[in-house]
Scaffold this active site. Structure first.
Site, PDB file in Angstrom:
ATOM      1  N   GLY B  70      78.818  75.833  35.080  1.00 15.97           N
ATOM      2  CA  GLY B  70      80.140  75.851  34.745  1.00 15.97           C
ATOM      3  C   GLY B  70      81.017  74.284  33.359  1.00 15.97           C
ATOM      4  CD  GLN B  71      81.106  71.041  36.337  1.00 11.26           C
ATOM      5  OE1 GLN B  71      79.752  71.762  36.393  1.00 11.26           O
ATOM      6  NE2 GLN B  71      81.669  70.997  37.210  1.00 11.26           N
ATOM      7  NE  ARG B  72      85.026  68.858  28.266  1.00 14.15           N
ATOM      8  CZ  ARG B  72      86.487  67.967  28.476  1.00 14.15           C
ATOM      9  NH1 ARG B  72      88.116  68.552  28.767  1.00 14.15           N
ATOM     10  NH2 ARG B  72      86.320  66.494  29.539  1.00 14.15           N
ATOM     11  CB  ILE B  74      76.444  72.063  31.081  1.00 17.34           C
ATOM     12  CG1 ILE B  74      77.001  72.297  32.584  1.00 17.34           C
ATOM     13  CG2 ILE B  74      75.715  70.306  31.769  1.00 17.34           C
ATOM     14  CD1 ILE B  74      76.545  72.341  33.711  1.00 17.34           C
TER      15      ILE B  74
END
Lengths: 360, 182, 415
Positions: B70-72, B74
């Site tokens: 969920g990192q910005r 990716i």
């Protein structure tokens, strides 16, 4: 999508009264959080402050979530278990965050120094953060620059108990293995501090009274969390791998195993200053993997007892000294690697299995 | 798993097999939820760098659950996984109030995606065990969930860490899917 | 007809004749697929001369020398130990497939991050990022033996053709209605075949970028595609449990290979285009006569789905990989089991021979790749280090370099 309730005042109610069993079913389920004691969030929050010092002593947080936001020129110490911690919008601050069962998440901060021991470490949109870290999984950074990392060294009276509560092992510290989600070609968003620096240079000790009360130390010699160099930083080409196995599957055996590993680390630290601990790992090794690492099946019987603890030391004569020490300490069961051309491969294999165990 | 198995999971699903997409901001607890669904140990979980897939049996269904990081950085790649989704599970860290706006924006973008049109969405208001957590009803209101009219939706309070509420969410899924798959 | 010169082909062993016919330079190959280090050279030369008019008496000595050279090459012992040479943090999301160009000087990696990257094998340097797809780059390939072009097939339903040299996109092939999951150049490098989850395969002209034909007839996803050596036939394997053989010129189906009881995982021609091997989720492999389309044999024994199956370069041996964590080696003619490769702790999703045929590599969900002696079944080496499943692996032509691509977002070079 909405639910169509039939109001008791509606004529429909008399035509179609809800069946009894059904109405029982539809009673909202009660969860633990519905019935737990309400707490004042303010007790677990430090926000909107400047030029101040905050100390939370053991027993004041008790494994709750903690929130830190919008501080400037502050120093914050949380000497207790936390569930997870977020640090947002802080500038020029210094932090110690005690054992976190979940993540320590730092966002939109700059020019801060931090010491923490946690299960997960994450940053986003940060600049110039120096972290003394003990982290059970791979630390990650995102959109963060000029980040520095070093190994956490600390001890205080309640730390052992708190680590246990947070399910963190002192023998699994991944501070040296950073994953950058936003690498910039040709630049490095993070680096590692030279061993010449220590925590006290970045985070001051609190007042004397608190220090005495907690028996707090940041020193490299008295640290509970083993000081490790990291695998990118072996000073010599001579390494040795020492692996401790639990004698049986009791808690006592695991405790003994930890004591033995710590004992070896301390003996070496106290007597052979030129031999240093590169990295430690504690994980469950499968039988097949064990054969690959040790080149023999003779340790397989111990594997089912629980996780193993592996220590890699590096320095001239490390292998001989470790063999002698282990011999004299009469600690068993233990494996000590022998010098061979295949040794580094053996050590790499040991770490690789550890990484596999701990990913996902 | 292997690439071929990925393709098998990618194709239009046979009956009684559901493709579930697990999305949400980083640190929302997606992987913990995934492991909780599969009854695995949740005490040592690494931040997800790519994706994880697990197949879980529930109420006569085989759920193929895709857990995507969920990192910005990716999040733009979430759409890689939209095709043939039967249910979207969106996980929210109910205790991270600072990012309610951010998580709301990501959710509404997802709901506007053509490929996810009509796909039932289950929102897990996760981390209810934490002291600062907002109640599911608060989150539903804050995110204007009641304005969703183009698909079945539900919000379920849960703690992936201790497992509470997770099963209730699955029950909702099987009820709503049975209708569709008939 | 006038013989101009000889060219040597090591893998599979053969001699290429370059000759002139009506002022046009042409080539043909003499395949020596069953050449052994102890084959009698003089007898072989005589045999060749009997069949091939270009080999006149004066040329016999030259041919003998070439055969001796080939024998020397194939009798070299292969006890190479592979060391991890580089870990490439290749992509920000998991890798899909990997592939070498013929010389092995560079290789490509496809990824969930929607790019394909071109790498220099010697330095581990990234040469190009082939950026442009709007979804996962799944199928990739060089137009070997030339290697000047790269094709990428994507979940965005398109396929792109790129220049290896510049990284520029020549063509985007649009027409499929679903994910493209397999592709193959014809050996002459004039045509590209793509297979898709839309149940169809398509042939494309590399020069002009136009669609030449659509191969329709499968009733489920096509997940395997390949040309025969001559380049006049295409084979497709499908989740509809069948395999089809197509005529390239007409786009007509020549054979439908029916018999498997579950999804096909892989299908391939052997070198001389006489046989076809197919692997299936029904736990078996079948060997088919390419000419008649008749099933010639069934390889049973695997206890779970067969996930990959390949011929060696000479077409004499078959390797099968299965979800039962084992791989097997068979004689392609007698169908006799030669060895079982046992040791992996997870399913094996990929298997391949080195061009020499002396080693086999397997990629597994247990996060290791293993190197085996196909004749004894001994595991020669375990390539460890990936922290997640290995999806793909490949040998270069010389057999001295291996690449592995993993779900852990990295690619590793071993040499």
């Amino acid at each position: 999508m909405g639910c169509l309730f039939t109001s008791p005042y509606s004529p429909l109610y008399y035509l179609f009264p809800p069946a009894k069993s059904q109405s029982l079913e539809e009673q909202p389920k009660v969860y633990s959080w519905d019935v737990r004691e309400r707490v004042d969030p303010k007790d677990y929050m430090i926000e909107n402050k400047q030029n101040d010092v905050f100390i939370k002593l053991p027993g004041s947080i008790n494994g709750m979530q903690f929130i830190i936001q919008n501080l400037e020129n502050c120093v914050v110490y949380l000497f207790d278990n936390v569930a997870q911690v977020s640090i947002d919008d802080c500038k020029n601050c210094k932090f110690f965050i005690g054992p976190s069962k979940g993540s320590v998440f730092i966002r939109d901060c700059s020019d801060c120094n931090l010491a923490t021991v946690c299960q997960q470490f994450r940053t986003r949109d940060c600049k110039r953060i120096t972290t003394f870290l003990s982290c059970g999984t791979q630390p990650i950074i995102e959109s963060s620059t000029s980040m520095k990392f070093s190994c956490l060294t600390i001890n205080y009276a309640q730390l052992t108990e708190q680590l246990k509560n947070a399910k963190i092992s002192i023998f699994n510290n991944n501070w040296n293995n950073i994953h950058d989600f936003t690498p910039v070609p040709g630049e490095l968003n993070y680096s590692f501090l030279s061993q010449t620096y220590q925590l006290i240079d970045y985070v001051p000790l609190p007042d004397k009274f608190t220090c005495n009360q907690l028996k707090l130390t940041f020193s490299k010699t008295d640290t509970l969390i083993p000081l490790t160099l990291g695998i990118s930083n072996r000073p010599t080409s001579e390494s040795v791998l020492v692996v401790y196995f639990p004698n049986d599957s009791t808690d006592q055996a695991q405790q003994n195993q930890e004591i033995q590993a710590s004992q070896l680390i301390n003996e070496i630290k106290n007597n052979y200053s030129h031999i240093l601990l590169v990295q430690a790992k504690k994980y469950n090794l499968s039988e097949l993997s064990a054969e690959n690492v040790f080149g023999t099946k003779s340790f397989n019987d111990y594997l089912k007892n629980g996780p193993i603890i592996g220590l890699e030391f590096n320095g001239n004569d490390a292998s001989r000294q470790c063999h002698e020490l282990v011999e004299s300490l009469k600690l068993k069961p233990v494996f000590v690697s022998c010098p061979s051309s295949n040794l580094m491969h053996q050590i790499d294999t040991f770490y690789n299995f550890a990484d596999m165990q701990m990913s996902v | 798993m292997g690439l071929l198995s990925l393709l098998k999971k990618l194709r239009s699903n046979p009956e009684q097999e559901l493709r579930i997409l697990l999305l949400g901001l980083d640190n929302a607890g997606k992987t913990t939820l995934l492991k909780s669904l599969a009854s695995e140990d949740v005490s040592h979980i690494t931040p997800t760098q790519g994706f994880n897939i697990k197949s879980v049996q529930s109420e006569g269904f085989k759920l193929n659950v895709w857990d995507i990081g969920g990192q910005r950085k990716i999040r733009p790649y979430w759409r890689n996984y939209f095709e043939n989704t039967d249910v979207l599970i969106y996980v929210i860290d109910s205790a991270d109030r600072k990012r309610f706006d951010e998580t709301g924006e990501e959710l509404s973008e997802l709901l506007a995606e053509e490929k996810l049109m009509g796909v039932p969405v289950l929102i897990f208001a996760n981390k209810q065990d934490l002291m600062n957590s907002a109640r599911a009803s608060e989150i539903a209101e804050g995110l204007n969930l009641h304005t969703i009219r183009d698909r079945p939706w539900n919000i379920q309070a849960c703690s992936a860490l201790n497992g509470e509420g997770v099963k209730d969410g699955l029950n909702w899924i099987s009820k709503n899917i049975q209708r569709k798959k008939k | 007809m006038k013989l101009k010169r000889f060219l040597l082909r090591y893998y599979p062993p053969g001699i290429i004749l370059e000759y002139e016919q009506q002022n046009v330079l042409k080539t043909k190959s003499i395949d020596l697929l069953d050449l052994k280090p102890n084959t009698n050279v003089q007898e072989l030369v005589e045999e060749i001369a009997k069949k091939e008019r270009l080999i006149t008496n004066s040329r016999k000595e030259q041919v003998a020398q070439l055969i001796i050279k080939l024998q020397q090459k194939i009798s070299q012992p292969d006890d190479r130990y592979f060391y991890l040479f580089k870990v490439l943090r290749a992509h920000i999301l998991p890798l899909t497939n990997v592939g070498f160009n013929k010389s092995g000087s560079c290789f490509i990696t496809g990824s969930y991050d929607r790019t394909c990257k071109v790498w220099d094998t010697a330095s581990g340097e990234e040469l190009h990022t082939l950026d442009g797809h709007r979804n996962v780059v799944y199928a990739i390939g060089f137009n070997n033996p030339y290697g000047d072009k790269i094709a990428t097939g994507s979940f965005d339903k398109t396929c792109k053709l790129w220049s290896t040299e510049s990284g520029k996109c020549f063509h985007t092939f649009k027409g499929h209605n679903s994910e493209i999951v397999c592709l193959s150049f014809n050996p002459q490098s004039t045509m590209l075949a793509t297979g898709s989850m839309d149940n169809s395969a398509k042939l494309w002209d590399i020069e002009t970028g136009v669609e030449l034909s659509t191969l329709t007839g499968h009733s489920a996803e096509i997940i395997s595609i390949g040309f025969n050596t001559k380049g006049d036939q295409v084979i497709t394997g499908s989740f509809d449990h069948t395999v089809s053989v197509w005529d390239v010129n007409s786009g007509e189906r020549i054979h439908s290979l029916i018999g498997h009881k579950a999804e096909i995982s892989s299908a391939q021609f052997n070198w001389d285009c006489s046989m076809i091997i197919t692997g299936s989720m029904d736990r078996t492999c079948k060997i088919w006569d390419a000419g008649s389309g008749q099933c010639m044999g069934v390889l049973v024994g695997h206890e779970d789905e067969v996930l990959d199956v390949v011929f060696d370069y000479t077409g004499q041996y078959i390797a099968t990989a299965s979800a039962d964590c084992t791989a097997r080696i068979y004689n392609a003619f007698t169908h006799e089991l030669i060895s079982k490769l046992e040791g992996h702790q997870g399913e094996i999703s990929k298997i391949t021979f080195n061009p020499q045929g002396t080693r086999v590599i397997t990629a597994s969900a247990d996060k290791t790749a293993r190197i085996w002696d196909p004749f004894t079944g001994d595991c020669k080496q375990i390539l460890e280090g990936h922290t997640d499943e290995i999806f793909s692996c490949a040998f270069n032509y010389e057999g001295n370099t291996i690449i592995t691509g993993s779900k852990d977002n990295t690619c590793r070079i071993w040499r």
